[in-house]
Structures are given as C-alpha cells and as structure tokens.
Design an enzyme around this catalytic site. Structure first.
Site, short mmCIF file in Angstrom:
data_model
loop_
_atom_site.label_atom_id
_atom_site.label_comp_id
_atom_site.label_asym_id
_atom_site.label_seq_id
_atom_site.Cartn_x
_atom_site.Cartn_y
_atom_site.Cartn_z
N CYS A 172 0.83 -1.21 0.00
CA CYS A 172 0.00 0.00 0.00
C CYS A 172 0.87 1.27 0.00
CB CYS A 172 -0.98 -0.05 1.16
SG CYS A 172 -2.43 0.97 0.83
N HIS A 178 -3.41 -4.99 0.60
CA HIS A 178 -2.85 -5.53 1.84
C HIS A 178 -2.90 -7.06 1.80
CE1 HIS A 178 -2.19 -1.82 4.07
NE2 HIS A 178 -3.30 -1.36 3.50
N GLU A 235 -1.19 -9.15 3.23
CA GLU A 235 -0.94 -9.79 4.54
C GLU A 235 -2.24 -10.27 5.20
OE1 GLU A 235 -0.57 -6.58 3.84
OE2 GLU A 235 -1.13 -5.27 5.52
N1 GLN Z 1 -1.94 6.72 3.17
C1 GLN Z 1 -2.04 6.01 1.94
C2 GLN Z 1 -3.41 6.16 1.31
O1 GLN Z 1 -4.35 6.51 1.97
C3 GLN Z 1 -1.69 4.55 2.12
C4 GLN Z 1 -2.64 3.82 3.01
C5 GLN Z 1 -2.15 2.47 3.43
O2 GLN Z 1 -0.95 2.19 3.38
N2 GLN Z 1 -3.02 1.62 3.89
O3 GLN Z 1 -3.60 5.96 0.15
#
Ligand code: GLN
Length: 532
Positions: free
Chosen positions: A384, A509, A511
């Site tokens: 992400c 994500h 994970e």
């Molecule tokens: N802050 C970033 C976004 O909102 C990444 C979010 C995250 O890593 N879950 O896009």
C-alpha cells in the site's frame, strides 16, 4: 426479532468472557476452541463484541490498539479478527465485528426515525436486544457460533454485553449456550505460590450478573499444580473437570493442540454431542514447521514508524513468519526506524519491506528505502504506502522534481500519487477510503504473475490515494513498470522493478489473506529472493 425457529434452536453458542486481566489470550483461546471444533468436523463461526463507543476500528490509533484488520467487505475491525481468520481459515465480514458505537448509532437513528412508536428507548431491552440480534445474524448458518466479549466482566462499559449474553440463553435455550470464563492466576515469587483469589473474585463478579459459567479457563505463566483447579472449582461451583489449566504455550499456534489435549475437548464433546477425536494434523504440521531448526536465516528490514508494538503490524509479521516456515528459513525481523533510517540500515539486511501507513511521519525514510532497493537491486516488498513511496522514488529518479503524493505535499508540482477526480475534497471525511476486496489483472509474464501463478487476483484494500497514470512514462524511466491494474485499467494495483530480482509492490494488503499453513505468495517471493 427474537423469535427462534426449532432449526435455529439446535445451533450452539459459546460465549467467551474474561476476568482478572485483559490481554491474557482470550482471543487466542476463543479462536483455538473454534479450531478444535473445526478439527472435529464442526462448521464454526465467530464474532468479536467490543464495548467501545467507536463505530469501527478505522480511526483507532494502531500504536495503542494494534493493527486495523480489514475484511473482504471492507469493515475496519480489531486485530482479533485477524487471529480468527488465521486460526479458522475463514473470511469474515462486518457482521463478525460488533461495536457498541455502531449499535448505538443505529438505535439512535431508529429513534429519530420514529421507529419505536413513542416508547422509551433503553439499554435494556433495546441495546441488549440489538446485541442479541447481531449475534444471531453473525451466527447465520453455522453449527457452533463463538462470541468473544472484549475487556473483562465488570467493566462499566461492557455491562450491556454481559446482560445480553445472559438474556440470550432465554432466546435459544440455556442448553444451547456454553459460557467460558477466562481468568488469570498469578504466581507470587516471594511466597512461591499461585494465588487464586483474583480469579475467585472474577467468577463471583460473573455470577453476580447472573451467569454461572460452564467452563473456566485458567491462564498461568507456568504450569500450575492440580490443587489450583480444585480450589477454583470448589469456590466457583464449576465442575472440576471443566476447570481447565492453560499455561503459556511456546507459540500461539500450539494453543489448539494444548486445548485439544486439555479437558476442554470433553466439555466441547458433551456440549455439541460430537465425540469425534479432533484431527489435528494441520496444527501439528504448523507447529513442527515453526519449531524446526532452519539451516538458513534471512534478515528482513521492516521500515516502519511504529517501533514499539508488534501488534501494529501483526498480520505482516505473521505473513513473513509463515513464508519462512514454508521455505524452511528463519526470518529475522530487523526494525528500521523510518524516521532515522540511513543507507547503512538498508545495506545491513537481506530484503526490505515497507508496510502500509497514513500520515507523513517517516515517509522520507520509506522513500529512501525504495530508492536504495532500486539502486542496489535489493529485494523489496511494498504494501500500500510501500507501493506509493516506490512510485515517488522512481519518479524522482527519473528527474521529476519534488514528485510526491498529495497526501504529504498537497502543492507538489508532480503529483505522482493523488486523489482521483471525483474523490477530491472529501479527503478528511473518512468516506473515500477504498476498502475491502478489489480485483486486479496482472500483466502476463510479469514477476507478480509468476509469483501468484495466475493473472487474476483479488486483494483487500484500505487506502485513499492512487497512482497518477499521467506519469507512467516517468515512473518507467525511474525503473518501475506497472504490472497489475484494476480490470478497467483505471487503477494501478501492482508495480515491479524491471532491473531487480524481486522488487514488487501492491496497492493492497496481501498480509490480510495470508494463513499460517498457506503463506501469501508475495511474502514467499520476498523470502525466496532474500535467501539468494
Ligand atoms: N496513506 C495512503 C493512502 O491513503 C496509504 C494507506 C495504506 O498504506 N493503507 O492511500
């Protein structure tokens, strides 16, 4: 509402409450009870009830509360749902996470809409009724439904939940409910004895709310003598063979084995009328893989901003460990503080991992990590935010001055990561996060397609910002290629380096989908690359 058909009445409910202290493994106990039932062939569902006034876990500080676990339908939940998913190999949804805040919000909305026909709206029966409805909804279709109540019995804010599960026996029949109370018995070093008084008091508290438990799980640090169970049975009125001593296990995944070997197995057999011996092969294999002396160790650098609480990144850490077990490799996590990181820190590890995150703190260090990996062909996995910083790093390498995400520099001349048209202006409302499952199509022949072994994948998301495809040429010039997008091509989902054996990042994500016996391929890919 509240009516019970004879079919439903056969469904069984296990309520897991805690006394003395929180944080002694109530969640792992609940999940492990589920695992043992599954091993007996029972169809299990599970739910966490939390007495907070938050509506979900989305705005809770991960440093205090641990990771925010996202379900397939985009619910932002407590990390316990992650334990449940890993232990029970289920995909849970919003209905498996019940918070006071959400129930109260709905009740008050109903009150404002005039749905109570002039009645006084009260915690009993309205909130307690809503809790019971939520339990029945989450139980839907399973043979046995497990409900864990957060906190400890007697906490002021949790009283409605305790009352609701007491009333629940009236809905479905007391014989269909099993109340399990998890207590802690400390060992006092000076007098060298286990002290049962706090546990006795905790059991008295529970009885005071009208619940006589069927089973008491006694958590201790070290194995306790039999007399401890006898004493607790005597004072609590619970049969002695239903007072179960559970000392600390070597690893959490050993708990299903210790539970199956303990008296709980008999309690569960009686309660569910299922005498089958649990088939624990899966758990034995996991523990064997975990305990093995591996020939090789890889050092994975976690470039993170929360350094003092492993719970903040628990699913990432579990994914790395599980990948190591599969690859017969010990994975040593090296914490690299994103706020102070230097190239020396990056050079000292075999692979780098940049996890997700919100807010600017530590972002320059994460960009530096991605830059280092690109320049030194170091294996890299970006999750992400870990993808977004890699895109920023590549754009800057290509000469795009001040390239940034508008999350961190709203005025950047080169907004390589940005909020897409139509989402702008809603940044602070919390309503624009892309949450839950989204499909992606991977480029044929790409590293990610090879790693997954397919070109069609679905992963869970939790983010607001997206890669700005206006800059694709620059990003490519900086050493990255876009290797996966949403099926319509509008959203960048995966990138990878062209000139690195394993530099992979995803907007998702992964994970959250990893399992102890089925590690996610992207983590396996990282461990494999780090071995070389
Ligand atoms: N802050 C970033 C976004 O909102 C990444 C979010 C995250 O890593 N879950 O896009």
């Amino acid at each position: 509402m509240g009516e019970t058909t004879p079919m439903e009445a056969k469904q069984k409910f296990i309520f897991v409450t805690g006394g003395v202290l929180s944080g002694v493994g109530k969640g792992i106990t609940a999940a492990s009870i589920g695992a043992v039932l599954q091993a007996k062939g029972v169809n299990v569902s599970i739910q966490k009830c939390d007495p907070y006034l938050n509506v979900d876990a989305g705005l809770l500080n991960p440093a205090e509360h641990g990771e925010c676990f996202v379900t397939i339908d985009g619910a932002e939940t407590d990390l316990d749902l992650g334990h449940y998913e890993r232990f029970l190999d289920l995909e849970l949804t919003q209905k498996n996470a019940t918070l006071s805040g959400r129930l109260l919000q709905n009740l008050i909305a109903d009150e404002r809409a005039g749905k109570f026909g002039g009645k006084t709206v009260q915690l009993v029966p309205h909130l307690t009724g809503a809790i019971q409805d939520a339990i029945q909804l989450a139980a839907d279709g399973s043979d046995v439904h497990i409900v864990e109540i957060g906190g400890t019995v007697g906490d002021y804010e949790g009283l409605s939940f305790v009352e609701a599960i007491r009333e629940f026996a009236g809905r479905v029949g007391r014989e269909n409910c099993l109340y399990v109370h998890v207590v802690y018995v400390p060992f006092i070093g000076t007098s060298k004895e286990f002290k049962t008084k706090p546990a006795q008091n905790a059991l008295n508290d529970l009885r005071g709310f009208g619940i006589v438990p069927d089973c008491v799980v006694v958590r201790t640090d070290d194995p306790a003598p039999e007399g401890v169970a006898r004493k607790i049975a005597l004072f609590s009125g619970v049969r002695e063979d239903a007072v179960i001593m559970l000392a600390n296990a070597k690893t959490v995944f050993e708990v299903p084995l210790t539970i199956a070997a303990s008296g709980i197995n008999d309690v569960l057999s009686r309660f569910t009328c299922n005498e089958k011996t649990p088939d624990l092969t899966k758990w034995k294999d996991i523990v064997t893989a975990q305990m093995k002396d591996h020939d090789q160790t890889v050092r994975v650098g976690m470039v993170a901003k929360y350094m003092d609480n492993e719970d903040t990144y628990i699913s990432v850490l579990e994914s790395l460990k599980a990948a190591g077990w599969q690859e017969d490799t010990a994975v040593e996590i090296v914490w690299i503080n994103a706020e102070t990181a230097t190239d020396e820190d990056f050079a000292a590890v075999d692979a780098l991992l940049v996890p997700g995150g919100f807010g600017e703190r530590g972002v320059p260090g994460k960009i530096a990590a991605a830059t280092y990996a690109l320049e030194h062909k170091k294996p890299y996995l970006g999750l992400c935010l870990g993808l977004q910083v890699a895109v920023i790093a590549a754009a800057r390498r290509a000469g795009l001055e001040g390239a940034h995400s508008t999350e961190f520099d709203p005025n950047t001349p080169n907004n390589v990561v940005y909020i897409m048209e139509g989402q702008q202006g809603k940044e602070s409302t919390g309503g624009t996060l892309r949450l839950g499952n989204y499909d992606a199509v991977l480029k044929d022949g790409s590293k990610v397609a090879e790693t997954y072994g397919t070109t069609d994948v679905t992963e869970r998301h939790r983010h607001r910002y997206e890669v700005n495809q206006k800059f694709t040429t620059d990003i490519e010039k900086g050493g990255l290629t876009i290797s996966g997008t949403s099926p319509d091509g509008k959203l960048v989902e995966f990138i990878e380096a062209t000139d690195n054996p394993y530099f992979v990042a995803t907007q998702a994500h992964p994970e959250l989908k990893s399992r102890p016996n089925r590690p996610h391929p992207l983590f396996v890919g990282l461990v494999k690359a780090a071995k070389q």
